[in-house]
Design an enzyme around this catalytic site. Sequence first.
Site, short mmCIF file in Angstrom:
data_model
loop_
_atom_site.label_atom_id
_atom_site.label_comp_id
_atom_site.label_asym_id
_atom_site.label_seq_id
_atom_site.Cartn_x
_atom_site.Cartn_y
_atom_site.Cartn_z
N GLY A 1 0.94 -1.60 -0.44
CA GLY A 1 -0.11 -0.21 -0.30
C GLY A 1 0.72 1.45 -0.05
CG ASP B 1 -1.76 -6.48 -1.01
OD1 ASP B 1 -1.21 -5.47 -0.21
OD2 ASP B 1 -2.61 -6.68 -0.85
CB VAL C 1 -1.08 -5.53 7.38
CG1 VAL C 1 -0.22 -6.24 6.06
CG2 VAL C 1 -1.12 -5.51 8.38
CB ALA D 1 3.58 13.08 5.27
CB CYS E 1 -2.55 7.91 9.73
SG CYS E 1 -2.71 6.07 8.96
P1 NAD Z 1 -2.29 0.28 2.69
O1 NAD Z 1 -4.00 -0.11 2.47
O2 NAD Z 1 -2.57 1.04 1.34
O3 NAD Z 1 -1.90 -1.40 2.41
C1 NAD Z 1 -2.43 -2.05 3.29
C2 NAD Z 1 -2.35 -3.47 1.97
O4 NAD Z 1 -2.22 -4.67 2.97
C3 NAD Z 1 -3.57 -3.57 1.40
O5 NAD Z 1 -2.91 -3.50 -0.05
C4 NAD Z 1 -4.05 -5.01 1.52
O6 NAD Z 1 -4.39 -5.28 0.50
C5 NAD Z 1 -2.25 -5.66 2.42
N1 NAD Z 1 -2.64 -6.43 3.37
C6 NAD Z 1 -3.55 -6.64 4.16
N2 NAD Z 1 -3.90 -8.06 5.05
C7 NAD Z 1 -2.51 -8.95 4.52
C8 NAD Z 1 -2.40 -9.63 4.11
N3 NAD Z 1 -2.27 -10.45 5.46
N4 NAD Z 1 -1.40 -10.25 3.18
C9 NAD Z 1 -0.93 -9.82 2.56
N5 NAD Z 1 -1.43 -8.57 1.92
C10 NAD Z 1 -2.06 -7.77 3.38
O7 NAD Z 1 -2.53 0.74 3.94
P2 NAD Z 1 -1.19 2.18 4.02
O8 NAD Z 1 -1.94 3.51 4.00
O9 NAD Z 1 -0.32 1.08 3.70
O10 NAD Z 1 -1.16 1.81 6.10
C11 NAD Z 1 -0.58 0.96 6.28
C12 NAD Z 1 0.37 0.83 8.02
O11 NAD Z 1 0.99 2.05 8.09
C13 NAD Z 1 -1.19 1.37 8.63
O12 NAD Z 1 -0.52 0.70 10.09
C14 NAD Z 1 -0.87 2.64 8.78
O13 NAD Z 1 -1.06 3.19 10.05
C15 NAD Z 1 0.91 2.62 8.62
N6 NAD Z 1 1.17 3.84 7.66
C16 NAD Z 1 0.59 4.64 6.56
C17 NAD Z 1 1.22 6.47 6.35
C18 NAD Z 1 0.17 6.06 5.45
O14 NAD Z 1 0.46 7.94 4.80
N7 NAD Z 1 -0.64 5.90 4.41
C19 NAD Z 1 1.85 6.33 7.29
C20 NAD Z 1 2.65 5.56 7.56
C21 NAD Z 1 2.16 4.50 8.80
C1 UGA Z 2 1.11 11.99 8.63
C2 UGA Z 2 1.98 12.15 9.47
O1 UGA Z 2 2.70 13.68 8.98
C3 UGA Z 2 3.21 11.60 9.21
O2 UGA Z 2 4.58 11.68 9.56
C4 UGA Z 2 2.60 10.07 9.66
O3 UGA Z 2 3.64 8.86 9.25
C5 UGA Z 2 1.73 9.90 8.88
O4 UGA Z 2 -0.18 10.80 9.02
C6 UGA Z 2 0.64 8.53 9.00
O5 UGA Z 2 0.99 8.48 10.35
O6 UGA Z 2 0.07 7.89 8.55
P1 UGA Z 2 -0.43 12.68 6.57
O7 UGA Z 2 -1.40 12.53 7.07
O8 UGA Z 2 0.32 12.09 5.24
O9 UGA Z 2 1.18 12.42 7.48
O10 UGA Z 2 0.17 14.03 5.86
P2 UGA Z 2 0.14 14.97 6.90
O11 UGA Z 2 1.02 16.10 6.86
O12 UGA Z 2 0.42 14.92 8.55
O13 UGA Z 2 -1.67 15.93 6.71
C7 UGA Z 2 -2.63 14.45 7.41
C8 UGA Z 2 -3.96 16.18 7.67
O14 UGA Z 2 -3.69 17.90 7.94
C9 UGA Z 2 -4.28 16.65 5.79
O15 UGA Z 2 -5.02 16.62 5.63
C10 UGA Z 2 -3.39 18.18 5.86
O16 UGA Z 2 -4.10 18.94 5.51
C11 UGA Z 2 -3.43 18.97 7.23
N1 UGA Z 2 -3.53 19.86 7.91
C12 UGA Z 2 -1.57 19.10 7.90
C13 UGA Z 2 -3.36 21.27 7.89
O17 UGA Z 2 -4.70 21.06 8.24
N2 UGA Z 2 -2.81 21.76 8.71
C14 UGA Z 2 -1.49 21.92 8.47
O18 UGA Z 2 -0.98 22.57 9.35
C15 UGA Z 2 -1.02 20.68 8.25
#
Ligand code: NAD
Ligand code: UGA
Length: 459
Positions: A12, A35, A90, A164, A276
């Site tokens: 993802g 995946d 995941v 982010a 998140c």
């Molecule tokens: P996502 O939904 O984009 O991707 C997760 C993937 O895992 C999916 O494609 C799903 O099909 C796959 N999956 C689930 N169960 C599975 C299994 N058993 N075997 C194989 N594949 C499987 O999620 P994401 O946004 O990448 O987030 C993943 C984790 O990282 C979350 O815990 C999230 O909180 C954390 N995180 C996300 C961000 C972000 O910017 N999106 C940033 C930091 C941390």
């Molecule tokens: C956020 C964190 O910034 C990452 O460090 C973290 O890894 C990630 O969550 C996660 O765990 O998923 P992200 O959600 O991708 O990243 O993007 P951000 O830039 O943090 O923005 C989040 C939301 O806050 C957006 O809707 C943005 O528009 C809003 N935002 C951000 C505000 O309204 N004001 C600000 O000053 C900054």
Amino acid sequence: MQIKNICCIGAGYVGGPTMAVIALKCPDIKVTVVDLNIERIAAWNGPLENLPVYEPGLAQVVEKTRGRNLFFSTEVDKAIDDAEMIFMAVNTPTKTEGEGAGMAADLRYVEACAKNIARVAKTDKIVIEKSTLPVRTAEKIKEILDRDGNGVHFEILSNPEFLAEGTAIQDLFKSDRVLIGGDETKTGKKAVQALVDIYLKWIPKEKIITTNVWSSELAKLASNAMLAQRISSINSLSALCEKTGADIEELSLAIGMDSRIGPKFLKASVGFGGSCFQKDILNLVYLSRYYGLDEVAEYWHQVIKINNYQKTRFSKKILEELHGELKENKIIILGWGFKANTNDSRESPSIFVASYLLQRGAILSIYDPLVKKERILSDLKKELKKVKLSNYQIIKLFNNLEILKNYKSSIHKSKAIVIMTEYNSFKNHDWKLISKSSKVIDGRNLLKNYNYSIGKPNA
Ligand code: NAD
Ligand code: UGA
């Protein structure tokens, strides 16, 4: 220990970009991202302009690495078997049913991964929590691995991701810090060192922090909570600005110039979105309650409550500006992604605002440069289902909805232009396109209204 083969479960927004960067920086390591989602893997293996995750710079990294030492596959078992190090990236959404529904993290995907690893692994593995998880999840994972495993040794590390969306590649290239939590045992230290050695290929030593597992797990939740808390703080003050005549941008500037506070994450908005912040804070609230810390839980819950308040406040403001006359007035919503430069719309404030307006009879046009039409429609459908509308009612509301491929040709026909996402192209309007009576309601930066006359802003 020198790692030669990495597997990442979950292709993802985290798994894809993080592994692409590891593959780029460590050409001698084979990285396989797996995946269960066949379409997603096919898209990762497909044309670079259609990768399932849009991130500036990602396609270039994938172009250099895919087929060289970066592979995307649905053969989960094989990749687990081959790897010495397995990342779990995941999804961990908020639980929708059972104990803790609406608050706790749903760990079923992580648990499924652990069971799969236990079943398949025939040699020792380092298993890494890349997903964001409640503190002490490593304990649960270890339990599953040892209970269901084939007698091999598993070492669990926590290595939360701080990227982010929209700036993921830049964040991964130049991380503020890399956090690795591991056990103080001999095998624990060895596993931590193996992961440190990977990051050392491009991250300066002083930016790699090693801690115990629980600190690492909790630090990730706490970081997101602190970032979101700043946004809710500034958003709460935006309401006070509107009552008093203070200007929220001037306030942010003045506050942020205090070097102890700093200028980042002080931009008032319609509210934060993304997959998140909300789920991680709810998880923190749940954990605090679980440990009997009700005051702590209530403190963090307030961050979410202000965020919901801000989304509703902004939606009401649009109604006020149009004097409640929604039926005759076409509204354009610019931006569906929860922020600029991402095709991700999870928890985007646009979903709330559009659904609020549609339910009140608005005629809406929606435009986003990266989010696909089908995604916009399914987001809206899900949201309208949440307020218990039937399929028939939703189809009827969708008659008032148009998804635009290009907004410029429609803008002069709109009574209100609502800017939801911070794209420069939305910021730098071509004023000639906007009719004299249109209102531009800008949610990107502040809840201010402008009445523009053709040619130049008059507010
Ligand atoms: P996502 O939904 O984009 O991707 C997760 C993937 O895992 C999916 O494609 C799903 O099909 C796959 N999956 C689930 N169960 C599975 C299994 N058993 N075997 C194989 N594949 C499987 O999620 P994401 O946004 O990448 O987030 C993943 C984790 O990282 C979350 O815990 C999230 O909180 C954390 N995180 C996300 C961000 C972000 O910017 N999106 C940033 C930091 C941390
Ligand atoms: C956020 C964190 O910034 C990452 O460090 C973290 O890894 C990630 O969550 C996660 O765990 O998923 P992200 O959600 O991708 O990243 O993007 P951000 O830039 O943090 O923005 C989040 C939301 O806050 C957006 O809707 C943005 O528009 C809003 N935002 C951000 C505000 O309204 N004001 C600000 O000053 C900054």
